[in-house]
Design a protein around this motif. Structure first.
Motif, PDB file in Angstrom:
ATOM      1  N   GLY A  22       0.757  -1.257   0.000  1.00  0.00           N
ATOM      2  CA  GLY A  22       0.000   0.000   0.000  1.00  0.00           C
ATOM      3  C   GLY A  22       0.781   1.298   0.000  1.00  0.00           C
ATOM      4  O   GLY A  22       0.179   2.353  -0.179  1.00  0.00           O
ATOM      5  N   ALA A  23       2.114   1.268   0.221  1.00  0.00           N
ATOM      6  CA  ALA A  23       2.872   2.536   0.246  1.00  0.00           C
ATOM      7  C   ALA A  23       2.923   3.094  -1.178  1.00  0.00           C
ATOM      8  O   ALA A  23       3.564   2.513  -2.049  1.00  0.00           O
ATOM      9  N   ARG A  24       2.242   4.227  -1.419  1.00  0.00           N
ATOM     10  CA  ARG A  24       2.081   4.617  -2.819  1.00  0.00           C
ATOM     11  C   ARG A  24       3.274   5.341  -3.424  1.00  0.00           C
ATOM     12  O   ARG A  24       3.242   5.731  -4.593  1.00  0.00           O
ATOM     13  N   VAL A  25       4.338   5.499  -2.666  1.00  0.00           N
ATOM     14  CA  VAL A  25       5.489   6.257  -3.166  1.00  0.00           C
ATOM     15  C   VAL A  25       6.095   5.628  -4.430  1.00  0.00           C
ATOM     16  O   VAL A  25       6.585   6.338  -5.295  1.00  0.00           O
ATOM     17  N   LEU A  26       6.026   4.307  -4.548  1.00  0.00           N
ATOM     18  CA  LEU A  26       6.434   3.632  -5.791  1.00  0.00           C
ATOM     19  C   LEU A  26       5.334   2.666  -6.204  1.00  0.00           C
ATOM     20  O   LEU A  26       4.784   1.957  -5.355  1.00  0.00           O
ATOM     21  N   HIS A  27       5.041   2.609  -7.498  1.00  0.00           N
ATOM     22  CA  HIS A  27       4.088   1.604  -7.968  1.00  0.00           C
ATOM     23  C   HIS A  27       4.746   0.222  -7.833  1.00  0.00           C
ATOM     24  O   HIS A  27       5.918   0.057  -8.188  1.00  0.00           O
ATOM     25  N   PRO A  28       4.020  -0.787  -7.303  1.00  0.00           N
ATOM     26  CA  PRO A  28       4.652  -2.072  -7.011  1.00  0.00           C
ATOM     27  C   PRO A  28       5.368  -2.723  -8.203  1.00  0.00           C
ATOM     28  O   PRO A  28       6.395  -3.377  -8.019  1.00  0.00           O
ATOM     29  N   LEU A  29       4.878  -2.511  -9.409  1.00  0.00           N
ATOM     30  CA  LEU A  29       5.507  -3.188 -10.554  1.00  0.00           C
ATOM     31  C   LEU A  29       6.831  -2.557 -10.977  1.00  0.00           C
ATOM     32  O   LEU A  29       7.565  -3.111 -11.785  1.00  0.00           O
ATOM     33  N   THR A  30       7.141  -1.398 -10.412  1.00  0.00           N
ATOM     34  CA  THR A  30       8.345  -0.653 -10.804  1.00  0.00           C
ATOM     35  C   THR A  30       9.631  -1.434 -10.519  1.00  0.00           C
ATOM     36  O   THR A  30      10.627  -1.294 -11.214  1.00  0.00           O
ATOM     37  N   ILE A  31       9.587  -2.220  -9.449  1.00  0.00           N
ATOM     38  CA  ILE A  31      10.833  -2.814  -8.954  1.00  0.00           C
ATOM     39  C   ILE A  31      11.412  -3.860  -9.907  1.00  0.00           C
ATOM     40  O   ILE A  31      12.610  -3.886 -10.158  1.00  0.00           O
ATOM     41  N   GLU A  32      10.542  -4.716 -10.440  1.00  0.00           N
ATOM     42  CA  GLU A  32      11.022  -5.900 -11.149  1.00  0.00           C
ATOM     43  C   GLU A  32      11.918  -5.587 -12.364  1.00  0.00           C
ATOM     44  O   GLU A  32      13.013  -6.139 -12.463  1.00  0.00           O
ATOM     45  N   PRO A  33      11.488  -4.695 -13.263  1.00  0.00           N
ATOM     46  CA  PRO A  33      12.365  -4.429 -14.415  1.00  0.00           C
ATOM     47  C   PRO A  33      13.725  -3.881 -13.985  1.00  0.00           C
ATOM     48  O   PRO A  33      14.754  -4.200 -14.601  1.00  0.00           O
ATOM     49  N   ALA A  34      13.746  -3.076 -12.914  1.00  0.00           N
ATOM     50  CA  ALA A  34      15.014  -2.497 -12.457  1.00  0.00           C
ATOM     51  C   ALA A  34      15.875  -3.579 -11.802  1.00  0.00           C
ATOM     52  O   ALA A  34      17.078  -3.689 -12.057  1.00  0.00           O
ATOM     53  N   ARG A  35      15.236  -4.399 -10.991  1.00  0.00           N
ATOM     54  CA  ARG A  35      15.970  -5.460 -10.288  1.00  0.00           C
ATOM     55  C   ARG A  35      16.598  -6.431 -11.290  1.00  0.00           C
ATOM     56  O   ARG A  35      17.747  -6.851 -11.132  1.00  0.00           O
ATOM     57  N   GLY A  36      15.846  -6.757 -12.333  1.00  0.00           N
ATOM     58  CA  GLY A  36      16.343  -7.711 -13.337  1.00  0.00           C
ATOM     59  C   GLY A  36      17.664  -7.262 -13.935  1.00  0.00           C
ATOM     60  O   GLY A  36      18.502  -8.084 -14.306  1.00  0.00           O
ATOM     61  N   LYS A  37      17.880  -5.973 -14.062  1.00  0.00           N
ATOM     62  CA  LYS A  37      19.131  -5.463 -14.670  1.00  0.00           C
ATOM     63  C   LYS A  37      20.008  -4.786 -13.619  1.00  0.00           C
ATOM     64  O   LYS A  37      20.969  -4.096 -13.968  1.00  0.00           O
TER      65      LYS A  37
END
Ligand code: ADP
Ligand code: ASP
Ligand code: MG
Length: 451
Positions: free
Chosen positions: A264-279
């Motif tokens: 629920g913390a809206r500061v980052l959209h939850p899907l944002t992390i995965e593409p960045a983490r992958g690289k």
């Protein structure tokens, strides 16, 4: 190169846009791709316009349309007043986008029907308008900025309002097209949130999805970093709109950031992390109002200490308790319940299950929740509560933190469900909604208060 994303409040008016330009100027050596959201509150206005059109309220639609034009024309005039030719050119681009929206919405008004596809077409307009204006303002202020249309770059499925990208096509498009647009430019300027389906219809990545767009561009272009510019000094120990004295988190892991966003913390959209983490691309969360501030870094987990990092919450949830009439020997309960939820495309936040009882929280505002609940209640005894909220403490191995559950019980009085994140990164509680603020502040004091 880097990606810089500016949210709605960061581009809410001419003054804010001037601030954005001065921040971008400090990064020119890094060849930024700049992603902008719609001006603050514009997406909400467009949602309202779509709904008024569906209800065939032509005069309300007209009022909203006038408001939309006035707001964007006013910002244009303010930013580009010193350059009549550029002002004329930009106003006519803005006018054309508004005219085309007006025609489209008139069609919706006439038939009184609003498909998800039409809704996405309407709500995507805010980002198109803001990007045209910010692009012109950059050029007017000595930053050579080339405009790119994210609808031709991010390609998605046809779940129009919450579309998911085809990563292969999206990556290939961005890699093929963006370097050409970058030639001769200081920055490439594009939109968050908007995309299109493989058939070419406009889709959007879900509300608050501009952060996700930024991460997708970052991944495809192998950016050195993704900067999310917003209205707070980094990721904090709780939402500063709820808790007055929060602390900045200097560094957190991708997994911890994903967990708090998901809860629920809206500061980052939850899907944002995965593409960045992958690289392994670091994400920085920075404050447009305080650009010198250090903000927060979301990075690989090594060296980051265990323990509570933040208190997150969702107060707009439905709480569903499902029981079987048998208490033992119940077969397939969990799978039957989830099949129904999945078929109805209803997303769940928390789950707690025993053989004969399943409790769930369902984020509000989903189209088919009522239908799913009805189907489940045809099989099991089902109670739906609308007066509950969920609060979570997140951080790596937080579940081992001493005294957490008893502390929550002391503060909340009654807890209706406890859920341990399977990755041990969160402990969540369902509580009475009317007490949620008091509980968040009490928990935050218990975990983070220093003196
Ligand atoms: P933008 O329009 O820039 O995307 P958002 O409103 O979506 O901005 O996100 C920023 C807001 O997130 C902050 O104003 C703050 O109220 C909220 N927020 C919730 N939880 C946190 C947290 N743990 N740390 C920082 N901000 C948070
Ligand atoms: N403008 C969109 C919204 O308000 C996307 C975003 O701002 O992230 O949801
Ligand atoms: Mg946001």
């Amino acid at each position: 190169m880097i990606v810089m994303k500016f949210g709605g409040t960061s581009v809410q008016d001419a003054q804010a846009i001037r601030r954005v330009i001065s921040i971008v100027k400090t990064r020119l050596k890094d060849s930024p791709l700049v992603v902008v959201s719609a001006f603050a509150r514009v997406t909400r206005l467009l949602v309202e316009m779509a709904e008024e059109a569906q209800a065939q309220h032509t005069s309300e639609v007209k009022d909203l349309m006038d408001k939309l034009r006035e707001r964007h024309e006013g910002v244009c005039a303010d930013l580009l007043g010193g350059n009549p030719d550029l002002l004329k050119e930009t106003s006519s681009l803005v006018g054309a986008v508004c005219d085309s929206l007006e025609d489209f919405v008139a069609g919706v008004c006439k038939i009184g029907e609003l498909s998800p596809r039409s809704r996405a077409r309407i709500v995507s307009t805010g980002e198109v308008l803001s990007s045209i204006i910010v692009n012109a303002a950059m050029n007017e202020n000595g930053v050579v900025s080339h405009w790119a249309d994210a609808r031709t770059l991010i390609i998605t499925d046809d779940n129009y309002m919450s579309a998911r990208p085809d990563m292969t096509l999206t990556k290939a498009n961005i890699r093929r097209v963006v370097p050409g647009i970058m030639k001769g430019a200081d920055v490439v300027l594009t939109q968050g949130f908007v995309a299109s389906t493989t058939a070419g219809a406009t889709s959007v990545l879900g509300f608050e999805g501009s952060d996700y767009s930024a991460a997708l561009f970052g991944m495809a272009l192998r950016a050195d970093r993704v900067e999310i510019w917003t209205d707070v000094d980094g990721i904090r120990t709780a939402d500063p709109r709820v808790v007055p004295q929060t602390q900045r988190l200097e560094r957190i892991s991708y997994e911890e950031a994903a967990e708090m966003a998901y809860l629920g913390a809206r500061v980052l959209h939850p899907l944002t992390i995965e593409p960045a983490r992958g690289k392994n691309i670091p994400i920085y969360v920075l404050n447009t109002m305080n650009p010198e501030g250090e903000g927060s870094a979301v990075v690989m987990g090594e060296g980051i200490p265990d323990g509570p990092k933040s208190v997150a919450f969702r107060d707009e949830i439905d709480f569903l308790v499902i029981e079987s009439s048998q208490i033992v020997g119940v077969k397939d309960m969990l799978s039957r319940v989830f099949r129904i939820l999945d078929d109805c495309r209803v997303a769940v936040s928390l789950v707690s299950a025993s053989e004969s009882k399943v409790s769930l929280t369902i984020p509000a505002g989903q189209l088919h929740t009522a239908e799913a609940v009805e189907q489940i209640s045809e099989i099991y005894s089902t109670t739906l509560y609308k007066d509950k909220a969920q609060v979570s403490v997140t951080g790596r191995n937080v579940v081992y933190h001493q005294g957490l559950t008893s502390g929550v019980l002391d503060i909340a009085g009654t807890v209706y469900m406890v859920s341990v994140g399977a990755n041990l990164m969160s402990l969540s509680f369902v509580v009475d909604r009317e007490k949620i603020r008091e509980i968040i502040c009490g928990l935050h004091d218990m975990l983070f208060k220093t003196e």
